[in-house]
Design an enzyme around this catalytic site. Structure first.
Site, mmCIF file in Angstrom:
data_model
loop_
_atom_site.group_PDB
_atom_site.id
_atom_site.type_symbol
_atom_site.label_atom_id
_atom_site.label_comp_id
_atom_site.label_asym_id
_atom_site.label_seq_id
_atom_site.Cartn_x
_atom_site.Cartn_y
_atom_site.Cartn_z
ATOM 1 N N GLY A 97 3.403 2.638 4.120
ATOM 2 C CA GLY A 97 2.490 3.677 4.591
ATOM 3 C C GLY A 97 2.888 4.196 5.958
ATOM 4 O O GLY A 97 3.950 4.781 6.137
ATOM 5 N N GLY A 137 -13.192 0.305 -2.051
ATOM 6 C CA GLY A 137 -12.204 1.362 -2.229
ATOM 7 C C GLY A 137 -10.777 0.935 -1.942
ATOM 8 O O GLY A 137 -9.873 1.773 -1.872
ATOM 9 N N GLU A 171 10.020 7.938 4.131
ATOM 10 C CA GLU A 171 9.555 6.844 4.998
ATOM 11 C C GLU A 171 8.227 6.271 4.530
ATOM 12 O O GLU A 171 8.011 5.058 4.553
ATOM 13 C CB GLU A 171 9.432 7.354 6.445
ATOM 14 N N GLY A 200 -3.639 4.420 3.218
ATOM 15 C CA GLY A 200 -4.677 5.221 3.873
ATOM 16 C C GLY A 200 -4.182 6.618 4.141
ATOM 17 O O GLY A 200 -2.993 6.861 4.320
ATOM 18 N N LYS A 245 8.612 -1.182 -3.934
ATOM 19 C CA LYS A 245 8.909 -1.115 -2.499
ATOM 20 C C LYS A 245 10.078 -2.021 -2.119
ATOM 21 O O LYS A 245 10.917 -1.635 -1.291
ATOM 22 C CB LYS A 245 7.650 -1.475 -1.708
ATOM 23 N N ASP A 275 3.611 -2.499 -7.665
ATOM 24 C CA ASP A 275 3.735 -1.702 -6.448
ATOM 25 C C ASP A 275 4.696 -2.367 -5.461
ATOM 26 O O ASP A 275 5.585 -1.712 -4.898
ATOM 27 C CB ASP A 275 2.352 -1.531 -5.813
#
Length: 388
Positions: A129, A182, A124, A298, A200, A196
């Site tokens: 995320g 960051g 998942e 995150g 997905k 990326d």
């Protein structure tokens, strides 16, 4: 008692341990048994870490423990992670991962092994995320024929594009800012070049239609070539520029998946997804359009989704999740897709186009191939698809 292990104790792995620390009692109550973090596999020296007593460096300890139920793979990449995932599944352990590279490139093989061994391979957190989107896609929306998926799938690029609009700064300036905060890696290529997002949208396509879409067959364009001028013209005309991964089921049954920066109307739901957030639209023939929104990366948001999969795998120990896809999607070329297009350059605006301030125009509906040919003939400096 249920036992699990974490392979790779970086951002995601440490986040999973923290979710268990925060919510262990609640998780145990839902499972009907305590959940124990038995091992952490990591090659680094973690002697000062609160979990140091759980650290092992030899994967075979996990592989050969008959009391270990689930392994969380948070190593990343598709080399060591692939080997250890294969071995864990073959040893009869369920595996949970957030590794989109591994799932996009090797998901079919790993799901086949999981099916053979009657265990679960769940992922998942590999898309969005902490946003629950994959489980709704194969479970809650199972009564639909999925027609289209389009989404902001990368928080780094969305942050950069948001800052270009809101602060009027260039791509290069916005990227430096993202790196300082960051949000972007020192080498941001996987994000800004669309790699990326490509992985997905492949996973979403695989699940939506049950046929494998290899990343190398997906047309992928990032945002590194975007100019602030185009972002400004689009905003002035009532559009926002967003990097979208898009997958479409065509009328003839073929599929098409691609990644590209698009102009989208400012009043659309997805246009309002700013900063590091993700937004994914799924359209089904029964439900219509549904939107999934939240933090796409995150430590704790991603760990939240990972822990959800750990619980799901444990709840389906006796009867595994029926999840997987076959090989060989019948793919249409991106050049066949019809849509409107944004063109900018010093040229007479062709008949049938809508003129925009700033030396740009919107075409009528053209295939990607036709639009590319038109842009070349006109000597256009910019060409972007428009999703309406």
């Amino acid at each position: 008692m249920a036992n699990f292990a974490i392979m790779g104790f970086g951002t995601v792995g440490a986040g999973v341990a923290e979710v268990l620390r925060l919510n262990g009692e609640r998780i145990a109550a839902g499972l009907g048994e305590p959940l124990c973090l038995k091992y952490i596999l990591d090659v680094r020296d973690l002697s000062g870490n609160p979990y140091a007593d759980k650290v092992v460096k030899d994967f075979s300890v996990l592989e050969n423990d008959p009391e270990l139920d689930v392994v969380v793979e948070s190593i990343g990449g598709a080399k060591v992670a692939l080997e250890f995932t294969r071995r864990a599944l073959l040893a009869g352990k369920s595996v949970v991962t957030s590794n989109k590279e591994l799932v996009a490139a090797h998901g079919r093989e790993l799901l086949d092994i999981a099916r053979e061994k009657n265990v679960n391979y769940l992922f998942e957190a590999s898309v969005g995320g902490g946003i629950p989107v994959l489980r709704p896609l194969f479970q809650c929306l199972a009564g639909n024929e999925i027609e289209e998926i389009a989404g902001i799938l990368n928080g780094t690029t969305n942050y950069i594009l948001t800052r270009m609009v809101q602060a009027g700064i260039s791509f290069e300036e916005a990227l430096r800012e993202a790196q300082e905060k960051g949000y972007a890696e020192a080498n941001p290529a996987a994000d800004v070049e669309g790699v990326d997002a490509c992985r997905k949208i492949c996973i979403l396509s695989d699940l939506a239609w049950g046929r494998e879409v290899p990343p190398e067959k997906v047309s992928t364009q990032g945002i590194s070539g975007l100019e602030l001028k185009d972002v400004g013209i689009a905003s002035g005309a009532g559009y926002r520029v967003k990097l979208l991964g898009r997958a479409v089921k065509l009328a003839d049954g073929r599929q098409c998946a691609y990644v590209a920066p698009h102009l989208i109307p400012s009043d659309s739901l997805i246009a309002g997804v700013d900063g590091v957030f993700n937004g994914i639209m799924v359209r089904g023939n029964a439900v219509g359009e549904v939107m999934f929104y939240g933090q796409g990366a995150g430590s704790l948001p991603t760990a939240s989704a990972v822990m959800g999969d750990v619980i799901d795998a444990l709840e389906h120990r006796e009867k595994r999740r029926s999840l997987g896809w076959s090989e060989g999607a019948d793919l249409a070329d991106f050049g066949e897709l019809p849509m409107r297009w944004y063109l900018r350059g010093d040229f007479p605006v062709p008949a049938g186009c809508e003129v925009l301030e700033g030396g740009a125009a919107l075409t009528g509906v053209l295939t990607a191939g036709e639009a590319g040919a038109l842009a070349e003939r006109l000597g256009a400096a910019a060409l972007l698809p428009v999703l309406e």
